[in-house]
Design an enzyme around this catalytic site. Sequence first.
Site, short mmCIF file in Angstrom:
data_model
loop_
_atom_site.label_atom_id
_atom_site.label_comp_id
_atom_site.label_asym_id
_atom_site.label_seq_id
_atom_site.Cartn_x
_atom_site.Cartn_y
_atom_site.Cartn_z
N ASN A 11 38.42 76.86 13.54
CA ASN A 11 38.53 74.40 13.54
C ASN A 11 38.79 74.17 12.34
O ASN A 11 38.34 74.30 11.50
CB ASN A 11 36.90 74.49 14.07
CG ASN A 11 37.41 72.64 14.36
OD1 ASN A 11 38.36 72.10 13.88
ND2 ASN A 11 36.14 72.27 14.32
N LYS A 13 39.86 71.46 11.74
CA LYS A 13 39.50 69.75 12.22
C LYS A 13 41.09 69.58 11.34
O LYS A 13 41.44 69.32 12.20
CB LYS A 13 38.18 69.92 10.06
CG LYS A 13 37.01 70.24 11.80
CD LYS A 13 36.36 70.49 10.49
CE LYS A 13 35.12 71.14 11.23
NZ LYS A 13 33.25 71.13 10.07
N HIS A 98 31.96 68.21 19.93
CA HIS A 98 31.28 68.85 18.25
C HIS A 98 30.80 68.21 17.58
O HIS A 98 30.86 66.41 17.57
CB HIS A 98 33.37 68.55 17.41
CG HIS A 98 32.70 69.27 16.10
ND1 HIS A 98 32.46 68.68 14.62
CD2 HIS A 98 32.83 71.09 15.36
CE1 HIS A 98 32.11 70.03 14.19
NE2 HIS A 98 32.44 71.18 14.49
N GLU A 100 30.90 66.64 15.05
CA GLU A 100 31.84 65.54 14.05
C GLU A 100 31.82 64.56 14.95
O GLU A 100 31.77 63.12 14.59
CB GLU A 100 32.36 65.82 13.27
CG GLU A 100 31.97 67.29 12.12
CD GLU A 100 33.14 67.55 11.69
OE1 GLU A 100 34.13 67.53 12.07
OE2 GLU A 100 32.66 68.88 10.83
N GLU A 170 25.65 75.61 16.89
CA GLU A 170 26.07 74.47 15.09
C GLU A 170 25.29 73.89 14.34
O GLU A 170 25.53 72.35 14.98
CB GLU A 170 27.83 73.76 14.99
CG GLU A 170 28.85 74.87 16.26
CD GLU A 170 30.41 74.40 14.70
OE1 GLU A 170 30.29 75.27 14.83
OE2 GLU A 170 29.81 72.94 15.61
N GLY A 176 29.45 72.70 6.75
CA GLY A 176 30.13 72.36 5.16
C GLY A 176 29.44 72.00 4.41
O GLY A 176 29.75 71.48 2.93
N SER A 214 28.97 77.26 8.35
CA SER A 214 29.08 78.07 6.72
C SER A 214 29.27 78.93 7.27
O SER A 214 29.14 80.36 6.26
CB SER A 214 27.76 77.45 6.10
OG SER A 214 28.37 75.82 5.49
P1 13P Z 1 31.68 75.07 8.30
O1 13P Z 1 32.63 76.55 8.49
O2 13P Z 1 33.27 74.59 7.19
O3 13P Z 1 30.28 74.74 8.29
O4 13P Z 1 32.56 73.63 9.46
C1 13P Z 1 31.97 74.57 11.01
C2 13P Z 1 32.28 73.36 11.95
O5 13P Z 1 32.47 72.64 12.58
C3 13P Z 1 33.03 74.60 12.56
O6 13P Z 1 33.05 74.26 14.13
#
Ligand code: 13P
Length: 269
Positions: A11, A13, A98, A100, A170, A176, A214
Amino acid sequence: MLMRSPLIVGNWKMHKTVAEALGYVTALLPQLAELRGCDIAVAPVFTALSSVAAAAGGAPLQVFAQDVAAEGPTGAFTGEVSAEMVKEAGCQGALIGHSERRRYYGETDAVVSAKTRRALDAGLLPIVCLGETLAERESGAALEVVERQLRAIADALTEDDARRIVIAYEPVWAIGTGRAATPEIAQAMHRQIRSVWEALFGAGAALRVLYGGSVTAENVADFTALPDVDGALVGGASLSPLGFAQLIRQSQAGAPARQAAKPSREADG
Ligand code: 13P
């Protein structure tokens, strides 16, 4: 026999211009040439979807959108992109709900459910993201929260739909932060997700459940070795093509352990 084939998704982003995305695909594809027995996908920003899909065309690299509109196929919804449009751009699937999107754009369980429906109706594979916040985990509500999110999706699905969806667990506190879930936490949650799904749709539903938060080349095999983890949804560690390729190779190091741990699950259905 329904197989839960491993799936690793990057992903991106809000990263990568079209030119950067194409450079990435050019670097990644040769790395995937020897790869067997694993599905690989990237989720670029909307503006890069059709270019990336064309560049990946025929190669073992799938392309997913990061979101789709809850409405469609067309209408007066300024700024939205429908599932049908994503499909037409050459995508095989889409991330839905997601954390976010839920946190910053107010997506409720009802919106996530509507988007899942639209993705399925457009012929996309939805990867629906679930996960608890740190406060929810610390208060002991993690299983309950994720089960609520899962049931909100399941309520709108037929048994046939239930076979055409992927879930990504997740935990919000792991995204992150460099603080991945422990394998014990991931396994317990994935088992719970699978149990709910099997209770609703039968043991043959063969739901694929990805872990995200992560994930790195160093820890991915700890997750893919788990009996109820079918792959990973990767953010930061997917942004470099060579780093992502290394992560994909490492993910396969976990696969034999997983099969040895639960040989019969693979034959379900
Ligand atoms: P990270 O791997 O940067 O922690 O992000 C995970 C994520 O949100 C994947 O959709």
